[in-house]
Design a protein around this motif. Structure first.
Motif, short mmCIF file in Angstrom:
data_model
loop_
_atom_site.label_atom_id
_atom_site.label_comp_id
_atom_site.label_asym_id
_atom_site.label_seq_id
_atom_site.Cartn_x
_atom_site.Cartn_y
_atom_site.Cartn_z
N SER A 380 63.25 -0.10 16.51
CA SER A 380 64.05 -0.82 17.39
C SER A 380 63.98 -1.80 17.77
O SER A 380 64.90 -2.80 18.52
N SER A 381 62.84 -2.48 18.34
CA SER A 381 62.98 -4.16 18.05
C SER A 381 61.26 -4.16 17.28
O SER A 381 61.32 -3.91 16.34
N ALA A 382 61.41 -5.86 17.05
CA ALA A 382 60.94 -6.28 16.28
C ALA A 382 59.18 -6.21 16.31
O ALA A 382 58.79 -5.44 17.57
N GLY A 383 58.35 -6.32 15.36
CA GLY A 383 57.05 -6.34 15.44
C GLY A 383 56.81 -6.48 14.29
O GLY A 383 56.97 -6.64 13.03
N ILE A 384 55.30 -5.97 14.09
CA ILE A 384 54.69 -5.94 12.72
C ILE A 384 53.93 -4.19 11.93
O ILE A 384 53.61 -3.46 13.35
N LEU A 385 54.28 -3.91 10.80
CA LEU A 385 54.42 -3.00 10.56
C LEU A 385 53.41 -2.71 8.90
O LEU A 385 54.13 -3.67 7.99
N LYS A 386 52.18 -1.76 9.38
CA LYS A 386 51.45 -1.91 8.74
C LYS A 386 51.15 -0.43 7.37
O LYS A 386 51.32 0.08 8.20
N VAL A 387 51.18 -0.13 6.25
CA VAL A 387 51.27 0.75 5.25
C VAL A 387 50.27 0.65 4.32
O VAL A 387 50.24 -0.49 3.46
N GLY A 388 49.55 1.77 4.73
CA GLY A 388 48.35 1.58 3.48
C GLY A 388 47.19 0.14 4.10
O GLY A 388 47.76 -0.46 5.01
N LYS A 389 46.77 -0.17 3.23
CA LYS A 389 45.46 -1.13 3.21
C LYS A 389 45.92 -2.49 2.80
O LYS A 389 45.94 -3.67 2.74
N ARG A 390 46.96 -3.18 2.28
CA ARG A 390 47.57 -3.50 1.30
C ARG A 390 49.40 -4.40 1.52
O ARG A 390 49.52 -5.42 1.74
N ASN A 391 49.82 -3.39 2.71
CA ASN A 391 51.21 -3.85 2.53
C ASN A 391 52.04 -4.10 4.51
O ASN A 391 51.45 -2.72 5.04
N ILE A 392 52.04 -5.56 4.28
CA ILE A 392 52.47 -5.33 5.65
C ILE A 392 54.29 -6.40 5.73
O ILE A 392 54.11 -7.70 4.93
N PHE A 393 54.45 -6.11 7.06
CA PHE A 393 55.96 -6.27 7.52
C PHE A 393 56.16 -6.53 8.81
O PHE A 393 55.64 -6.32 9.69
#
Length: 401
Positions: A380-393
């Protein structure tokens, strides 16, 4: 004077077998004598929109034929794709609709020209001749092969012996693919080891239509990113030649060390001596396989995109995963607040919710550098999401209206 030994050795390099043995040399000599380029065939069914690194093995071989002035006919199987290749399948394959096949085929022609010379390449859709064949001509095609020979095929034989259903439609696939060779008067056809039966059927069909049978060149197949099964669009273990540079580089860096030598040997454009040196270095305890992958990754991205993109992808990878920093140019992704499983699904629609749950269980998802351990975590707030080894949002929450 043509040095047939050098030309034949180059064209035979990295092949598994040539059927019949010695046939290639005779065809090359005949083509030269008649001043008529050979017609070299490769077919691909558009079961997904991407051509992948597995296809590169045969595309590179086609490019070698083009260097000697021969003509490549790349057949997009928009008709055969609606039947579905039963190769390696232990059950009847789900059929694609005409619309699905047409949509997937749209990108194929553009992709192959990353490797092939457009001036020496003919793109053909096999629907262009099959849509003109009436039922009587089609029955003639079916008369050219027997059920007994069809059941010699390993996957058909296993299914027959275990009482697994085999549709008549599946039996038609090798015949239809074989007729492609009749339609274009192919001199040579390339295919992976899993396609050997289909290529041999093509030889038989040509002969029974009164033509000289094509030479079948059987090429090795490469395993996908799981390191076990062959690279396949349906298994989603592939590297697409149209992948974005960073994604392509990241996937290359995830290749299992055990199959890296095969990738370098079959896909790199380095000289044979440099390939051998790179592969041999992997046995040196002082060499980190990651460094060899990086060199290979830069080479492949540079070839399929540009040298600038190759170096940029390497730098970005180091920033993300070696230095574990977030790139300065990472764009913000604006989303609605919600559960992490729903957000990941929205950002990466190719992942099923089951895939996402497995990633969470395997500590494969991080929110602001903290491992996500439950599917109902609210973002519910801004931040960094990492999914697996290659995906950063870089996440920004959409403001409520």
């Amino acid at each position: 004077m043509t040095d047939w030994k050098i030309q034949t050795e180059l064209l035979c390099r990295n092949t598994v077998k040539i059927i019949p043995e010695g046939d290639l040399l005779e065809k090359l000599k005949a083509a030269d004598k008649e001043s008529k380029p050979l017609v070299v065939k490769l077919g691909a069914d558009p079961s997904a929109p991407d051509i992948h690194f597995g296809h590169l093995v045969v595309l590179k071989k086609l490019a070698e034929f083009q260097k000697f002035g021969h003509k490549v006919t790349f057949i997009i199987g928009d008709f055969t794709g609606m039947i579905g290749d039963p190769t390696g399948k232990n059950e009847t394959r789900k059929r694609l609709t005409r619309e699905m096949v047409k949509k997937n085929a749209e990108t194929y022609a553009k992709q192959v020209f990353k490797v092939l010379d457009p001036d020496l390449t003919e793109i053909r859709f096999n629907s262009s001749w099959f849509e003109k064949i009436d039922i009587y001509d089609f029955l003639e095609i079916t008369s050219k092969y027997t059920i007994a020979r069809m059941l010699e095929r390993n996957d058909f034989s296993k299914r027959f012996q275990s009482n697994q259903p085999i549709s008549i439609l599946e039996f038609l696939y090798p015949l239809v693919q074989g007729y492609d060779s009749v339609a274009i008067k192919a001199d040579i056809e390339l295919g992976g080891t899993d396609q050997e039966f289909n290529l041999i059927v093509g030889r038989t069909i040509q002969e029974r239509y009164g033509m000289e049978p094509q030479t079948a060149m059987i090429m090795p197949i490469i395993e996908g990113l799981d390191g076990k099964q062959k690279m396949s669009k349906s298994l989603n273990n592939y590297i697409g030649i149209n992948d974005e540079p960073n994604d392509m580089f990241g996937k290359i860096m995830s290749i299992p060390d055990s199959i890296l030598p095969k990738y370098i040997t079959l896909l790199s454009n380095m000289s044979p001596e440099d390939k051998k040196s790179a592969v041999d270095s992997l046995n040196d305890t002082g060499v980190n396989p990651r460094d060899v992958k990086m060199r290979f990754g830069v080479e492949m991205v540079s070839w399929l995109h540009s040298a600038e993109e190759g170096e940029k992808a390497k730098k970005d990878f180091i920033t993300r995963f070696v230095k574990k920093d977030i790139p300065d140019d990472l764009e913000e992704t604006v989303i609605q607040a919600g559960k992490v499983i729903d957000i990941v699904k929205e950002l990466l629609p190719n992942l099923s919710k089951g895939d996402i749950k497995r990633l969470i269980k395997q500590n494969g998802i991080e929110w602001n550098d903290v491992k996500v351990d439950r599917t109902d975590l609210e973002v519910s707030s801004a931040g960094i999401l990492k999914v697996g080894k290659r995906n950063i949002f870089k996440i920004k929450i959409k403001e409520q209206q």
